[in-house]
Design a protein around this motif. Structure first.
Motif, PDB file in Angstrom:
ATOM      1  N   THR A  33     -95.109  87.242  -6.820  1.00 14.42           N
ATOM      2  CA  THR A  33     -94.512  86.117  -6.085  1.00 14.42           C
ATOM      3  C   THR A  33     -93.381  86.593  -5.180  1.00 14.42           C
ATOM      4  O   THR A  33     -93.232  86.112  -4.056  1.00 14.42           O
ATOM      5  CB  THR A  33     -94.030  85.042  -7.071  1.00 14.42           C
ATOM      6  OG1 THR A  33     -95.189  84.489  -7.711  1.00 14.42           O
ATOM      7  CG2 THR A  33     -93.270  83.926  -6.371  1.00 14.42           C
ATOM      8  N   ARG A  73     -87.766  78.463 -11.069  1.00 17.04           N
ATOM      9  CA  ARG A  73     -87.762  77.368 -10.103  1.00 17.04           C
ATOM     10  C   ARG A  73     -87.143  76.120 -10.701  1.00 17.04           C
ATOM     11  O   ARG A  73     -86.301  75.466 -10.084  1.00 17.04           O
ATOM     12  CB  ARG A  73     -89.203  77.040  -9.663  1.00 17.04           C
ATOM     13  CG  ARG A  73     -89.801  78.048  -8.713  1.00 17.04           C
ATOM     14  CD  ARG A  73     -91.202  77.593  -8.276  1.00 17.04           C
ATOM     15  NE  ARG A  73     -91.945  78.683  -7.684  1.00 17.04           N
ATOM     16  CZ  ARG A  73     -91.897  79.010  -6.391  1.00 17.04           C
ATOM     17  NH1 ARG A  73     -91.143  78.319  -5.575  1.00 17.04           N
ATOM     18  NH2 ARG A  73     -92.614  80.017  -5.926  1.00 17.04           N
ATOM     19  N   LYS A  74     -87.586  75.759 -11.911  1.00 13.63           N
ATOM     20  CA  LYS A  74     -87.074  74.531 -12.536  1.00 13.63           C
ATOM     21  C   LYS A  74     -85.566  74.590 -12.716  1.00 13.63           C
ATOM     22  O   LYS A  74     -84.882  73.580 -12.625  1.00 13.63           O
ATOM     23  CB  LYS A  74     -87.736  74.333 -13.918  1.00 13.63           C
ATOM     24  CG  LYS A  74     -89.141  73.779 -13.851  1.00 13.63           C
ATOM     25  CD  LYS A  74     -89.662  73.461 -15.248  1.00 13.63           C
ATOM     26  CE  LYS A  74     -91.096  72.973 -15.181  1.00 13.63           C
ATOM     27  NZ  LYS A  74     -91.757  72.929 -16.497  1.00 13.63           N
ATOM     28  N   GLY A 130     -95.028  87.459 -18.006  1.00 15.28           N
ATOM     29  CA  GLY A 130     -94.712  86.802 -16.735  1.00 15.28           C
ATOM     30  C   GLY A 130     -94.237  87.765 -15.653  1.00 15.28           C
ATOM     31  O   GLY A 130     -94.016  87.355 -14.513  1.00 15.28           O
ATOM     32  N   GLY A 185     -91.280  86.345 -20.140  1.00 14.28           N
ATOM     33  CA  GLY A 185     -92.508  85.814 -20.740  1.00 14.28           C
ATOM     34  C   GLY A 185     -93.325  85.033 -19.717  1.00 14.28           C
ATOM     35  O   GLY A 185     -92.847  84.710 -18.624  1.00 14.28           O
ATOM     36  N   GLU A 186     -94.555  84.722 -20.094  1.00 12.36           N
ATOM     37  CA  GLU A 186     -95.440  83.976 -19.182  1.00 12.36           C
ATOM     38  C   GLU A 186     -94.772  82.663 -18.758  1.00 12.36           C
ATOM     39  O   GLU A 186     -94.235  81.933 -19.576  1.00 12.36           O
ATOM     40  CB  GLU A 186     -96.785  83.683 -19.873  1.00 12.36           C
ATOM     41  CG  GLU A 186     -97.781  83.008 -18.940  1.00 12.36           C
ATOM     42  CD  GLU A 186     -99.164  82.800 -19.567  1.00 12.36           C
ATOM     43  OE1 GLU A 186     -99.436  83.340 -20.652  1.00 12.36           O
ATOM     44  OE2 GLU A 186     -99.982  82.094 -18.954  1.00 12.36           O
ATOM     45  N   GLY A 187     -94.822  82.378 -17.468  1.00 12.31           N
ATOM     46  CA  GLY A 187     -94.237  81.137 -16.952  1.00 12.31           C
ATOM     47  C   GLY A 187     -92.793  81.284 -16.492  1.00 12.31           C
ATOM     48  O   GLY A 187     -92.190  80.303 -16.054  1.00 12.31           O
ATOM     49  N   THR A 188     -92.242  82.501 -16.571  1.00 13.20           N
ATOM     50  CA  THR A 188     -90.838  82.680 -16.190  1.00 13.20           C
ATOM     51  C   THR A 188     -90.587  82.258 -14.746  1.00 13.20           C
ATOM     52  O   THR A 188     -89.568  81.637 -14.436  1.00 13.20           O
ATOM     53  CB  THR A 188     -90.409  84.152 -16.406  1.00 13.20           C
ATOM     54  OG1 THR A 188     -90.370  84.409 -17.819  1.00 13.20           O
ATOM     55  CG2 THR A 188     -89.026  84.407 -15.824  1.00 13.20           C
ATOM     56  N   GLN A 189     -91.520  82.563 -13.854  1.00 14.90           N
ATOM     57  CA  GLN A 189     -91.265  82.200 -12.446  1.00 14.90           C
ATOM     58  C   GLN A 189     -91.173  80.691 -12.259  1.00 14.90           C
ATOM     59  O   GLN A 189     -90.389  80.211 -11.436  1.00 14.90           O
ATOM     60  CB  GLN A 189     -92.300  82.815 -11.513  1.00 14.90           C
ATOM     61  CG  GLN A 189     -93.731  82.476 -11.772  1.00 14.90           C
ATOM     62  CD  GLN A 189     -94.637  83.072 -10.680  1.00 14.90           C
ATOM     63  OE1 GLN A 189     -94.349  82.991  -9.506  1.00 14.90           O
ATOM     64  NE2 GLN A 189     -95.730  83.682 -11.087  1.00 14.90           N
ATOM     65  N   VAL A 190     -91.925  79.946 -13.047  1.00 14.53           N
ATOM     66  CA  VAL A 190     -91.821  78.481 -12.960  1.00 14.53           C
ATOM     67  C   VAL A 190     -90.480  78.030 -13.541  1.00 14.53           C
ATOM     68  O   VAL A 190     -89.811  77.138 -12.996  1.00 14.53           O
ATOM     69  CB  VAL A 190     -92.999  77.799 -13.683  1.00 14.53           C
ATOM     70  CG1 VAL A 190     -92.811  76.293 -13.736  1.00 14.53           C
ATOM     71  CG2 VAL A 190     -94.312  78.135 -12.985  1.00 14.53           C
TER      72      VAL A 190
END
Lengths: 302, 302
Positions: free
Chosen positions: A75, A44-45, A68, A36-41
């Motif tokens: 990326t 990282r978290k 995502g 889903g959207e934001g998976t790459q963040v």
């Protein structure tokens, strides 16, 4: 085998909740399930080693399960990835990604492959010497698959005392671990069972999201150790669950029970409820070993 | 006129930095400029009224400027939006969005329109009675536009004392505000300048990202009040800036100075530097009124 849930809330990303994505590690292989959207963040978290993800499985083409993906693919390129990446998902996913990479003039320098799925029968879509992945056809508003991850049986464990007792030479050890009987020089045959112990039982994990309650998946996921099953709603919204082709907590628990799973992990919660504990309470009335998935939650199985 | 920067960092979204997106409000109109991944979450965090955004301007089709668009369009639908939404962006953007909505079987119930851009000359792409928006053709690795937002001149302010002195009736007030002279009953003509004050000067805002240093934009943005100009790099990486078709802080400042802007806002920072203050220090050597954009920063101009 361990699991990190990056996001497990339904519909849109919000300030404190993320749409579906999780990382399953089996014997040093990292599989990303949905994106889903934001998976790459979220990767990282949660300090996941990006570069070790070589296989991404997309259940269906609703936005909260794949928006995502294009960002992650881009990326990977910015991070100078070299390893091949294979994306497994419904027919159409390749066109979506290729179109965006073409228009942004940024085709990645690593190998990007797609395995497009369209069968409504379960099929093996990935297999190597340690892990096999099968689809679990689900019932949702668009073509959707769950994924069954099956660890392969490890080699048998050597019974060191027994091997020494029969003075068996080292060069035979691999054959013994592979399950072979041994014929001694005097002609006696020592059965493998006398020389080895059973290996640890292979683990299995079934991801089922999004889907309405459907017993057609039971033969596929029967005896699976861990079942992640969506529960968008509580039983009080059962009619809405049926209309939108989602499941209630009780229905998820019934699937876990009927499939004889060892553990149920819940997720894909609607944000309309005050607490996700309500889902666990409802499921536990049917299936005791129910745990709550949550963003950032990790599970490990020995 | 006020501006909320939702994200202003280059390349990929990270734990604490967001890709490009900003909301410009001019006379109660909310314009969204660019829409990197995670923009909808940033809109929530910054408490922007989602539903009031009717126009979205996309500079170019690199992921850090538009990967959040499909998610926002979908979320508008989940939130039962009724108002029309118009997306302005490079040719191809419509195909990207339509393909994803088709494959997810989720075409929105609100009116979704696209204005695809391909001209390399500046053009007016939006105009109503209060605001005009023009493109600013930029020089980047793919087809890219900046956007110039021009507030239209407000009506003149009534000089109440002067109007009372001449005993002018109320029914003429709107004509006076519109700039007309007034002929009294005795035949005397009172020039408009004697009955009104100048309205506040209309505001203008130019968004220029991504672009290399190019003086071709100077005639378009000349005398613009506020210039947001990208500075991916510092002067020490000028060669890299040229190669990747980005700008340095010094170059952004030179554009602001040569275009006679009142204020320069910096953004689109590479995350390679220790502090974004370095960008401001460098720019200020050329153009004093330089401020730093940052995620969550807001600016208001009276």
């Amino acid at each position: 085998m361990n699991l990190t849930i990056l996001g497990c809330y339904a519909a849109t990303p919000r300030t404190f909740t993320n749409p579906t994505s999780q990382v399953l590690e089996i014997r040093n292989r990292l599989f990303l399930i949905d994106c889903g959207e934001g998976t790459q963040v979220q990767l990282r978290k949660n300090k996941i080693k990006f570069s070790a993800i070589n296989h991404i499985f997309i259940s269906h083409l609703h936005g909260d399960h794949f928006y995502g993906l294009i960002g992650l693919i881009s990326t990977f390129n910015l991070l100078n990835r070299n390893n091949d990446l294979t994306v497994y998902g419904p027919t159409g996913i390749q066109e979506i990604i290729r179109l965006q990479l073409k228009l942004s003039n940024s085709w990645p320098q690593y190998g990007l492959h797609f395995v497009e799925l369209s069968s409504t029968e379960p099929e093996v879509i990935f297999e190597d010497e340690k892990v096999m992945v099968k689809t679990i056809p689900l019932k949702h508003r668009v073509y959707t698959n769950g994924f069954l991850f099956l660890e392969k049986t490890k080699e048998r464990k050597l019974n060191v005392a027994a091997v020494q007792e029969h003075a068996i030479e080292k060069c035979y050890f691999q054959n013994i671990k592979n399950g072979k009987d041994i014929t001694l020089e005097d002609g006696r045959v020592i059965p493998n069972a006398a020389l080895t112990f059973d290996p640890p039982a292979p683990k299995s994990y079934a991801f089922c999201s999004d889907t309405m309650y459907t017993e057609t998946i039971l033969p596929i996921i029967e005896n699976t150790d861990i079942l992640y099953h969506e529960t968008t709603f509580l039983e009080s919204e059962e009619a809405l669950a049926e209309k939108t082709m989602h499941s209630t907590a009780k229905q998820a628990a019934m699937i876990a029970k009927k499939a004889n799973c060892k553990q149920l992990i819940l997720g894909h919660y609607s944000t309309r409820y005050d607490s996700i504990k309500l889902f666990q309470e409802e499921a536990k009335t049917i299936f005791e070993n129910t745990v709550l998935g949550d963003d950032g939650a990790t599970f490990e199985w020995q």
